[in-house]
Each structure stands twice: as structure tokens, then as C-alpha cells.
Write an enzyme that holds these catalytic residues in place. Structure first.
Site, PDB file in Angstrom:
ATOM      1  N   ASP A 113      81.045  48.958  60.859  1.00 39.65           N
ATOM      2  CA  ASP A 113      79.954  48.109  61.305  1.00 39.65           C
ATOM      3  C   ASP A 113      79.097  48.936  62.249  1.00 39.65           C
ATOM      4  OD1 ASP A 113      78.589  45.543  61.915  1.00 39.65           O
ATOM      5  OD2 ASP A 113      80.457  44.680  61.166  1.00 39.65           O
ATOM      6  N   ASP A 221      74.386  45.756  61.252  1.00 36.17           N
ATOM      7  CA  ASP A 221      74.239  44.445  61.877  1.00 36.17           C
ATOM      8  C   ASP A 221      72.762  44.121  62.149  1.00 36.17           C
ATOM      9  OD1 ASP A 221      75.879  42.286  63.283  1.00 36.17           O
ATOM     10  OD2 ASP A 221      74.570  42.920  64.929  1.00 36.17           O
ATOM     11  N   GLU A 300      72.524  43.837  57.126  1.00 36.36           N
ATOM     12  CA  GLU A 300      72.550  42.384  57.338  1.00 36.36           C
ATOM     13  C   GLU A 300      71.130  41.956  57.706  1.00 36.36           C
ATOM     14  OE1 GLU A 300      74.619  38.942  60.093  1.00 36.36           O
ATOM     15  OE2 GLU A 300      73.825  40.762  60.959  1.00 36.36           O
ATOM     16  N   HIS A 373      82.580  36.554  58.636  1.00 34.84           N
ATOM     17  CA  HIS A 373      83.066  36.127  59.957  1.00 34.84           C
ATOM     18  C   HIS A 373      82.068  35.230  60.692  1.00 34.84           C
ATOM     19  CE1 HIS A 373      80.370  39.383  60.663  1.00 34.84           C
ATOM     20  NE2 HIS A 373      80.365  39.131  61.957  1.00 34.84           N
ATOM     21  N   ASP A 374      80.866  35.073  60.139  1.00 33.91           N
ATOM     22  CA  ASP A 374      79.850  34.220  60.776  1.00 33.91           C
ATOM     23  C   ASP A 374      79.682  32.885  60.062  1.00 33.91           C
ATOM     24  OD1 ASP A 374      79.197  36.164  62.648  1.00 33.91           O
ATOM     25  OD2 ASP A 374      77.672  37.066  61.353  1.00 33.91           O
TER      26      ASP A 374
HETATM   27  C1  NOJ Z   1      75.524  39.447  63.282  1.00 35.84           C
HETATM   28  C2  NOJ Z   1      77.008  39.525  63.384  1.00 35.84           C
HETATM   29  O1  NOJ Z   1      77.565  39.389  62.116  1.00 35.84           O
HETATM   30  C3  NOJ Z   1      77.429  38.455  64.350  1.00 35.84           C
HETATM   31  O2  NOJ Z   1      78.817  38.257  64.363  1.00 35.84           O
HETATM   32  C4  NOJ Z   1      76.898  38.818  65.690  1.00 35.84           C
HETATM   33  O3  NOJ Z   1      77.176  37.779  66.602  1.00 35.84           O
HETATM   34  C5  NOJ Z   1      75.391  39.056  65.674  1.00 35.84           C
HETATM   35  N1  NOJ Z   1      74.958  39.801  64.530  1.00 35.84           N
HETATM   36  C6  NOJ Z   1      74.974  39.825  66.893  1.00 35.84           C
HETATM   37  O4  NOJ Z   1      75.465  41.141  66.804  1.00 35.84           O
END
Ligand code: NOJ
Length: 603
Positions: A113, A221, A300, A373-374
Site C-alpha cells: 500500500d 491510496d 484507489e 477493508h473500507d
Molecule cells: C483509503 C483507505 O483505503 C482508507 O482505509 C483510509 O482511511 C483512507 N484512504 C485514508 O488514507
């Protein structure tokens, strides 16, 4: 350690050198929740090393490792204080080297990541930057003066009216130097100023070090947040940042994260900004070009329309290989955003995926995901976690996802059919986004029980409960007290119960992954949607040279749904490749049971 290997093709006959990832499947490990080897209740690198046989058995090609860098853990590692070291909570740099070596020995790759929109406020760069207004690193972050006419530090004195993605304003006042700094996420995650070339080159140097160490690419990210909309140079010699309209129409590209009754619609100022493509092309030149082809770059990109994704992933532009777009995970957000729930319907999911399949058919590439994970667990969101449907719906969703054109990503535990754990109390939650949302929503008068209900459905902690390895009280995840409660179904839904069961969700995933490796049509075939307006059935055809694949799934709990499409008759001689109902060998036109899915091949 030797430089990155030349990324030879992973599977015979499947791919051209540079784009091996078209026939690969990526598995996301969220280290905190994967496996705990030292009994402190938090997953770690030792735990991952202990379970490589499991990943090899599943058949995945790549592990994407969520952050293990040094971090104060304000956002579980997405707040990095040292890009060059592993946090002691997760283990050591030597263990990370060991993980790289062991994955490579098994023909798997490791993607790290990369969190470079922001650092932790404890990062040495920020510590220096905040120390004085004339520190050489002052301009590495976004420092701005309070709004004239307002008491510094009081509400309304923020330099712009932008909101943070995790509640509250996007600016925090630092009384030491009398200025505010920008943070799109928590105040512990100050945004780096990518306008400053020194920042960019420091990041590129760090990325080169990781590649030299042997990692095979990066999951980047919120990479489409790195370029902000800026105005002209202000009186202080710094570029100005513009205000937006409060209470105006919400931009539906990034639902839910900013309260537009209080703040400007911030995504418009921070997503897909004016220099983002230029920065990514520079990154490509500085980090990737000149290295052996095939290093994976997945971005992302919340709020990324398909036209923008074409630009990010067009190979001739040298930016990214693929992006995680958010359209389908925003389909159950209402006009007031993420926590304003509305039902997820299969038809909208199909329309959305169909649009992305078409949009990236000629140029670019899709990444395919239903969870991470989000996000809440995909079975509870897109499928059914009712006891009688959970397993079948997990299989059906996997069949549909893995047979699309693009690279599938499996989030740990989805291959076991894990569901949302059913949170009922705030004390069960740990995630900063969830806790902040609860505090803000209740403070503005929302009914606490309604807020908990929304969190039970959408909190990021749904996906973060520990991975269930076996039926023991700690689920084989930990010998200690887990940082987040073990899933209530862990005694029956766990890896030990599934790996040797040919009818398990795990075995179904294995078959899907093996099919992608063996059948080039899965990776490289064209995509044509069938039954486009059907409210229960999801059907499509893939085609490459003389091979055609048919996928039909009943993505509903209705029994006996008939695929009434005349062209399916032509498939009556097709070979069944994968059937989700154990032991069945259905004809393409047979009715489908609830959550039944089929893959057939015609050659
Ligand atoms: C995206 C990540 O996947 C998430 O878990 C994170 O809180 C935010 N970006 C900030 O880095």
C-alpha cells in the site's frame, strides 16, 4: 536484497509479459485482522507468514498488503510516520523481507500500500513543517492563514469551507505558528503538498527503494486526491485555495463523506484535480520506467467517472494499470450521502458494472471488487446473509465478479463467505470514521439507534473483524484478546471447515481462480451483457477467438427463475464449467434456484 525480478508470466499461455495481471487474482490482506502470531490480539507479519499455504491453496497470484509501516495508528496504518520501516505492532523489516522472499518462492507477488496523499502528523516531515513558518519543509504541507476577520482557531476561521472525509472541517489550527493545515482525512493525516517538486521527488525516491527491496508494485491510496484545485497566488505568496458553496447541490461522485449542509462540497476541489495526470506521468518516468515491465500500479480513485478512468489506465499514457472506482459501492447511498441508506438493487449494480465494462472495453482495464477493508461484507450488501442463502449468494457474487473482464480482488474472508457481524452497540466499533460519524450525527440530533443501524450496515469495521481460521474461541486468529470481537459465526464459518470441503465457498473461489488461469477467454475475452433489464438474473457472454463463455446467475432469493432468453437455446450443447449448486449439471435454459450461478463454455 536483489532488485525486483523481471516478472515472468505467471501462468503458461495466459499473458503477455507486461500485463500478466490481466489473468491474475489479487488477495488483500488487512494485517491487523488476518492472523496474530504473538498473542497481543492484533494481526501481524508473523501471522501472514504462517498462512502462506492457505493463500497458495486458494491459488491467488498477488498479495496486496494494507499498510504495515510505522504509524501511530490513528487510521489503522493509513497514517504513516515512517515510510521506511515496519511498525513494531506488525513485526520487523526482516519479516517483511521474509514475506517477499516466501511469496516469490511460491510464484506469488507482493504489492504494498502506498499512502502518499498524506502522512501521519507524527512523520518527521510534518514535525519539521509545523515547527516554524520559515522551516524549509513548511511548504511540504498545506499551511494557510486564518480567514481574515475571524478569531484564529474559532469555527469559521478555517482558510476554506472544506470538510474532512471523516467528519468536521478539513483544516486544523496550529497555535504554535498561528496557521491551519489541510487534512482531507483525520487531523492526524495532513495532506502533502504535491505542488512542491521536493515532495514529489522524496516520494519517488521512497518508492524506488521499495521496488529495489523486491516489492512488485503498489496499491496507491486515494491517488486521485493528490492534486487540489488552486486559485491564483495570494498576498502571502502562496497559491490560494477556493471556497465552495455551502448547502448547495451535492456532487454525487463522492457521496457521503462530507456534510454539505455545513461544508462546501469538497470532492469538487480535491478529486481528479488539474495536475493529477501530470503527477502520475512524472511518477511513471521517475519510478517505473527503465525497470523490467510488469510492476503493478493500481490506484484507489473515489469519485472517478469512467471517462477519467480511461485516462488513468490508458497504457499509452503511462499512469496506472487499473483503478478502484467507487460507483457500485455508492449505489446504496442516498442524497445525504454514505450514511443515508437506500436499498442496493441488483439492477443498478448490473447497470453500473455494465457501464464500466463498456467504458474500458477498448482502452484501459478494470479492477473488479465487491469488498475491501473500507466496505461492509459483500454478502450482506449485494447478496443475502440469511442463513439459508449466505453460502450460495457468496458463490454467486464471486462467479459474477470473477468472470467479468478485469482483475479480480478478493478481500480476506470473502472467500469464506463472511458476512457483517451484526453490530448493535457503539462499544463494538473501533474505526475512526464510524466513531466520528456517530458523535457528529448524534450531536446534530439524529436518533442514536438509527445511527447504529446505519453503522451496522456500512461501518468499515464490518470487514475488519478477525479472520476466522478455526472454530476455537479466538477463531485461530489470536491466543489473546482480539482488538475487535471475533465474528459470531466463526465456530461454523472458518477456514478449517472449508478448505477440504469441495462444496465450500472457499472451493468455489478456488475453481474460479483456476478457471481464469486456464481459460484465456476469462482474462482476454470481450464482454457482452445479456438480460440487461432483468431484475433477478445477471447474465453475460465472454468471447475470445472460437471460445465463448456464458455466465448466468440468479442474484436474488427468488426460487426457480427462468432465463427467458431465446439465444440461450444455442447454448444447449455447451460444457458446464462451474456450477454453484453441488453436483448439478444444468442446461442453460433450466430455471435457476435462489442465488444459483453457472458458467458454461462453447468452443
Ligand atoms: C483509503 C483507505 O483505503 C482508507 O482505509 C483510509 O482511511 C483512507 N484512504 C485514508 O488514507
Amino acid at each position: 536484497m536483489s532488485p525486483a525480478d523481471p516478472n515472468p508470466d505467471l501462468h503458461p499461455g495466459s499473458v503477455a509479459r507486461g500485463d500478466w495481471w490481466k489473468s491474475a487474482v489479487v488477495y488483500q490482506v488487512y494485517p491487523r485482522s488476518f492472523a496474530d502470531s504473538d498473542g497481543d490480539g492484533v494481526g501481524d507479519l508473523g501471522g501472514i507468514l504462517d498462512h502462506l499455504d492457505y493463500l497458495e491453496l486458494l491459488g491467488v497470484d498477488v498479495v496486496w498488503l494494507s499498510p504495515v509501516y510505522r504509524s501511530p495508528m490513528a487510521d489503522n496504518g493509513y497514517d504513516i510516520s515512517d515510510y521506511h520501516d515496519v511498525d513494531p505492532l506488525f513485526g520487523t523489516l526482516e519479516q517483511l523481507d521474509e514475506l517477499i522472499a516466501q511469496l516469490h518462492a511460491r510464484d506469488m507477488k507482493l504489492v504494498m500500500d502506498l499512502v502518499v496523499n498524506h502522512t501521519s502528523s507524527a512523520h518527521a516531515w510534518f514535525v519539521e513543517s509545523r515547527s516554524s513558518t520559515d522551516n524549509p519543509k513548511r511548504d511540504w504541507y498545506w499551511w494557510r492563514s486564518p480567514r481574515p476577520g475571524h478569531e484564529p482557531g474559532s469555527p469559521g476561521a478555517e482558510p476554506t469551507n472544506w470538510g474532512s472525509a471523516f467528519s468536521g472541517p478539513a483544516w486544523t489550527y496550529d497555535s504554535r505558528t498561528g496557521e491551519y493545515y489541510l487534512h482531507v482525512f483525520t487531523p492526524h493525516q495532513p495532506d502533502l503538498n504535491w505542488e512542491n517538486p521536493e515532495v514529489r521527488h522524496a516520494i519517488y525516491a521512497m518508492m524506488r527503494e521499495w521496488l529495489d527491496r523486491g516489492v512488485d508494485g503498489f496499491r496507491m491510496d486515494v491517488i486521485n486526491v493528490i492534486s487540489k484545485v488552486v486559485g491564483p497566488i495570494g498576498a502571502d505568496g502562496r497559491v490560494t485555495l477556493p471556497d465552495g458553496v455551502v448547502g448547495g447541490e451535492r456532487d454525487t461522485r463522492w457521496p457521503g463523506v462530507v456534510d454539505t449542509d455545513v461544508f462546501a462540497d469538497t470532492p469538487a476541489f480535491v478529486l481528479n484535480g488539474p495536475r493529477v495526470h501530470e503527477f502520475l506521468q512524472e511518477m511513471h518516468r521517475e519510478v517505473f520506467s527503465g525497470r523490467p515491465p510488469g510492476l503493478l500500479r493500481v490506484g484507489e480513485t473515489p469519485g472517478c467517472p469512467v471517462e477519467e478512468a480511461v485516462l488513468y489506465t490508458d497504457p499509452s499514457r503511462g499512469e496506472l494499470d487499473m483503478v478502484f472506482q467507487f460507483e457500485h459501492v455508492d449505489l446504496d447511498s442516498g442524497p445525504k450521502g454514505k450514511w443515508d441508506l437506500r436499498p442496493m438493487t441488483m439492477l443498478r449494480l448490473k447497470q453500473s458494472f455494465g457501464r464500466w465494462q463498456d467504458g474500458l472495453a477498448e482502452v484501459g482495464w478494470n479492477s473488479l471488487y465487491l469488498g475491501n477493508h473500507d466496505q461492509p461484507r459483500c454478502v450482506s450488501r449485494f447478496g443475502s446473509d440469511a442463513p439459508e442463502h449466505r453460502e450460495q449468494s457468496a458463490k454467486a457474487l464471486a462467479t459474477v465478479l470473477h468472470l467479468h473482464r478485469g482483475t479480480p480482488y478478493i478481500y480476506q474472508g470473502d472467500e469464506l463467505g463472511m458476512s457483517n457481524p451484526g453490530f448493535t452497540r457503539l462499544e463494538q466499533l473501533r474505526d475512526v470514521e464510524s466513531l466520528n460519524h456517530y458523535a457528529t450525527a448524534v450531536a446534530r440530533g439524529e436518533n442514536p439507534a438509527d445511527v447504529i443501524r446505519a453503522l451496522a450496515y456500512k461501518s468499515r469495521d464490518n470487514a475488519r473483524v478477525p479472520m476466522p481460521w478455526d472454530a476455537s474461541p479466538g477463531a485461530g486468529f489470536t491466543a489473546g484478546t482480539p482488538w475487535l470481537d471475533i465474528h459470531p459465526l466463526s465456530s461454523s464459518v472458518n477456514a478449517a471447515a472449508q478448505v477440504d470441503d469441495p462444496d465450500s465457498v472457499f472451493s468455489h473461489y478456488r475453481r474460479l481462480i483456476a478457471l481464469r488461469h486456464a481459460e484465456p477467454c476469462v482474462a482476454h475475452g470481450t464482454f457482452r451483457m445479456l438480460l440487461a433489464n432483468h431484475e433477478q438474473l445477471y447474465g453475460f457472454e465472454r468471447s475470445l477467438d472460437d471460445t465463448r463463455l456464458l455466465v448466468v446467475a440468479n442474484l436474488s432469493s427468488a426460487a426457480d427463475v427462468v432465463p427467458n432468453l431465446t439465444e440461450l437455446v444455442a447454448w444447449s450443447s455447451a460444457e458446464p464449467l462451474i456450477a454453484s449448486v453441488p453436483g448439478s449439471s444444468p442446461a442453460p435454459t433450466d430455471p435457476l434456484a435462489a442465488w444459483e450461478s453457472r458458467v458454461l463454455r462453447l468452443t
